[in-house]
Scaffold this active site. Structure first.
Site, PDB file in Angstrom:
ATOM      1  N   CYS A   5      -0.727  -4.165 -11.312  1.00 35.11           N
ATOM      2  CA  CYS A   5      -1.983  -4.177 -11.542  1.00 35.11           C
ATOM      3  C   CYS A   5      -2.087  -5.612 -12.509  1.00 35.11           C
ATOM      4  O   CYS A   5      -0.164  -5.736 -13.381  1.00 35.11           O
ATOM      5  CB  CYS A   5      -2.928  -3.204 -12.403  1.00 35.11           C
ATOM      6  N   GLY A  23      -1.619  -8.597  -8.431  1.00 36.55           N
ATOM      7  CA  GLY A  23      -2.540  -7.377  -8.336  1.00 36.55           C
ATOM      8  C   GLY A  23      -3.638  -8.131  -6.968  1.00 36.55           C
ATOM      9  O   GLY A  23      -4.759  -9.521  -7.409  1.00 36.55           O
ATOM     10  N   ASN A  34      -3.500  -0.901 -16.890  1.00 37.15           N
ATOM     11  CA  ASN A  34      -1.989  -0.817 -15.547  1.00 37.15           C
ATOM     12  C   ASN A  34      -0.771  -0.574 -16.073  1.00 37.15           C
ATOM     13  O   ASN A  34      -0.471   0.016 -17.369  1.00 37.15           O
ATOM     14  CB  ASN A  34      -1.582  -2.522 -16.143  1.00 37.15           C
ATOM     15  N   GLY A  35      -0.587   0.258 -14.910  1.00 34.22           N
ATOM     16  CA  GLY A  35      -0.009   1.370 -15.028  1.00 34.22           C
ATOM     17  C   GLY A  35      -0.361   2.696 -14.530  1.00 34.22           C
ATOM     18  O   GLY A  35      -0.300   2.697 -13.776  1.00 34.22           O
ATOM     19  N   TYR A  84      11.236  -9.746 -11.193  1.00 30.68           N
ATOM     20  CA  TYR A  84      10.893  -9.506  -9.540  1.00 30.68           C
ATOM     21  C   TYR A  84       9.100 -10.481 -10.396  1.00 30.68           C
ATOM     22  O   TYR A  84       8.123 -10.983  -9.981  1.00 30.68           O
ATOM     23  CB  TYR A  84      10.670  -8.879  -8.243  1.00 30.68           C
TER      24      TYR A  84
END
Length: 485
Positions: free
Chosen positions: A16, A42, A117-118, A257
Site C-alpha cells: 500500500c 499498490g 499501510n501495513g 526494492y
C-alpha cells in the site's frame, strides 16, 4: 489492469501507499497527484476520501490512479480542504471493491475514514472477538478491525478511543485517519512501515515516501516517528506519543526494492543505498566477466554500484517494454513464453559471446531469474552469472508485504547450489546480511536488537504473530489427530 512490474508473480510486493492533505483547496486533486507518485506501492485499486467541513465524500475503484482520478467530474465530487488516499495491493482480504481504502464508517462521534499501510498480525483473533460481541464487518480487510475497535472502545474522546484501539493491535501500520475533528497520522511503535510529513504553504501533507512530496511541490519536514501520533486540527499541529518507547525496526526492504530510488527513507537516499549494496556485492562476490547488466528496472542502481566497484562495464543488455500489461498475456505456455519477450528482450548484438553478470534486487520464487538467464543464453551469452542485491529470502513477511507461503520461496527450499542449478546460471551469489547493513552505514547486523526488520531474510520477527501462530497450532493439532486416528 496494467502493472508496473513485468513479472507479477515473482516479486515481493509492498502492499500500500498512503497520502493525506489537510488545509488546502481542492485537497483531493493534490492527493491524486501524490498517489500517482506512489503507484508502485499498490496497483490493484485506488481510493480518495475528502471532507468539506460537514460531509465526507469517497471515490474508490479497481485499477490505477490514472483512469480513475484523471477526470474533473470525479475530483469535483470530492470537495474540501482535507483529503486522504490509498493505493492498494491485497495482503489480507480479497481483491474486491469493498476492501478498497480509505475505509469509512459513521461512528457515534461522526465520520471516520482510515487509510492503512501495513498488516495487523492479530486481526483474525480481534475480528472473532468483535463479531462475538456484535460487530458486523463490511469487508475482509484487517484494517476494518481498527474501525470496530474505535467504535466499541469505552473511552470518551475520539482520540482516546483511537489510542485504545491501537494498543490492542499488533503488527505493522502507518495510518492516515480523517475525522470531523481533524487528521491523524501515525506509525506503529517499531516504525516498520514508513510515513513522512511535509508542508505546502499552510497545508500539512503525509505520505508513504518523500517522492510523493516532491511531485506535489511540498517540502519535506520530517518522518513521523515510530509510535508517534501527529494530529492536525484547524491548521495546528501537535504530537503525542502514547506508547512505551522501544528501539525502532523499520523494514530494510524499503531500501532494497519497495521505495522509489528518488526517495529518502530515514535520512538515507534509496538510490545511494542501492548503489552501495551493488558495490558491496562486487566486493563479496567478484567474478571475471565482460559486462554488468541490470534486470530492469529495480536492478539498475545496484548494477551501477557493482560495475563501478568491479571495473566491469555497465550496459543495458535487457530492454524492457513499458507498454505491456498483465491482461495482454493470454493463457497457454507457448503464448505465455512469447509474452515474456514482449516485456523483456535481450540486446543480442551486445550480449553475444560475452560473459555477463546479471544484477537483480531479489529472488522470490526464482521463475524470473530462470527466464532471464535463459534469455541471456538464447542471445548467445558465453557465461551467465547472477548476483542478487539482497540476502536470500527464506521467510514470509507478516507486516504488509505479499510474500508467497514459505514453501514457495526458492531459498527456503534449496541451498545455494540448488538455486544455481534451478536458474541454470554459471554462478549465483547474494549480498550477505552484514553487507546489506554496511550499505546502510552500520558496521554489521547486531545479533541482539538489530537496527532494521529483516525477518524475510533472517526469520527474526520483531513482534508476536498471533494469527500465524494460532493457525500453526491448529495445523499441528490436526496432524497429531490424524496420527492418533
Amino acid at each position: 489492469m496494467l502493472t508496473t512490474h513485468p513479472y507479477d508473480d515473482d516479486k515481493l510486493r509492498e502492499e500500500c501507499g498512503i497520502f493525506g492533505v489537510s488545509g488546502t483547496d481542492s485537497a483531493a486533486a493534490l492527493v491524486a497527484l501524490g498517489l500517482h507518485a506512489l503507484q508502485h506501492r499498490g496497483q490493484e485499486a485506488a481510493g480518495i476520501t475528502s471532507f468539506d467541513g460537514e460531509s465526507f465524500h469517497t471515490h474508490r475503484a479497481m485499477g490505477h490512479v490514472a483512469g480513475n482520478f484523471d477526470r474533473d467530474e470525479i475530483i469535483r465530487a470530492l470537495p474540501g480542504e482535507v483529503a486522504a488516499g490509498h493505493v492498494r495491493y491485497s495482503t489480507t482480504g480479497e481483491t474486491a471493491l469493498r476492501n478498497v481504502q480509505p475505509l469509512y464508517a459513521e461512528l457515534s462521534t461522526g465520520g471516520f475514514a482510515v487509510a492503512h499501510n501495513g498488516n495487523i498480525s492479530n486481526a483474525m483473533r480481534l475480528r472473532k472477538e468483535l463479531v462475538r460481541r456484535g460487530s458486523i464487518f463490511q469487508s475482509t480487510s484487517d484494517t476494518e478491525t481498527i474501525i470496530h475497535l474505535v467504535a466499541t472502545s469505552k473511552y470518551r474522546t475520539l482520540l482516546d478511543r483511537f489510542i485504545d484501539a491501537l494498543k490492542q493491535v499488533e503488527g505493522a501500520y502507518s495510518l492516515i485517519v480523517m475525522t470531523p475533528e481533524g487528521m491523524i497520522a501515525c506509525r506503529d511503535p517499531l516504525g516498520i512501515r514508513p510515513l513522512v510529513m511535509g508542508k505546502l504553504g499552510d497545508a500539512v501533507i503525509f505520505a508513504s515516501e518523500t517522492v510523493a512530496l516532491d511531485v506535489v511541490g511540498a517540502t519535506f519536514e520530517r518522518a513521523v516517528d515510530p509510535g508517534e501520533l501527529v494530529i492536525v486540527q484547524n491548521g495546528e499541529i501537535r504530537s503525542i506519543r502514547p506508547f512505551a518507547e522501544q528501539p525502532a525496526r523499520p523494514c530494510i526492504f524499503e531500501w532494497v526494492y519497495f521505495s522509489r530510488p528518488d526517495s529518502i527513507v530515514d535520512d538515507h537516499s534509496v538510490y545511494s543505498v542501492r548503489k552501495a549494496i551493488g558495490a558491496q556485492l562486487a566486493i563479496e562476490a567478484p567474478v571475471e566477466a565482460d559486462l554488468v547488466i541490470p534486470v530492469p528496472d529495480s536492478g539498475v542502481p545496484a548494477a551501477i554500484g557493482y560495475a563501478q566497484e568491479s571495473g566491469i562495464p555497465f550496459e543495458l543488455g535487457i530492454i524492457r517494454s513499458h507498454y505491456v500489461g498483465r491482461t495482454f498475456i493470454q493463457p497457454g505456455d507457448k503464448v505465455r513464453h512469447l509474452g515474456v519477450k514482449l516485456k523483456h528482450n535481450a540486446n543480442r548484438a551486445l550480449i553475444q559471446g560475452k560473459r555477463v553478470v546479471l544484477i537483480d534486487d531479489s529472488i522470490v520464487r526464482g521463475t524470473t531469474s530462470l527466464k532471464i538467464v535463459q534469455m541471456m543464453r538464447e542471445a548467445g551469452a558465453a557465461e551467465v552469472h547472477m548476483r542478487i542485491a539482497s540476502p536470500p529470502t527464506r521467510h514470509s513477511c507478516f507486516y504488509g508485504v505479499d510474500t508467497p507461503e514459505r514453501a514457495k520461496l526458492l531459498a527456503a527450499k534449496l541451498d545455494l547450489g540448488g538455486m544455481t542449478d534451478f536458474i541454470h546460471a554459471d554462478s549465483l551469489s547474494f549480498v550477505s546480511i552484514d553487507g546489506l547493513y554496511k550499505a546502510l552505514g552500520e558496521a554489521k547486523r547486531a545479533d541482539v536488537s538489530p537496527r532494521y526488520c529483516d525477518a524475510c531474510f533472517t526469520g527474526d520477527y520483531p513482534t508476536t504473530l498471533t494469527d500465524h501462530d494460532e493457525i500453526a497450532d491448529v495445523d499441528q493439532f490436526a496432524m497429531l489427530a490424524e496420527r492418533v486416528a
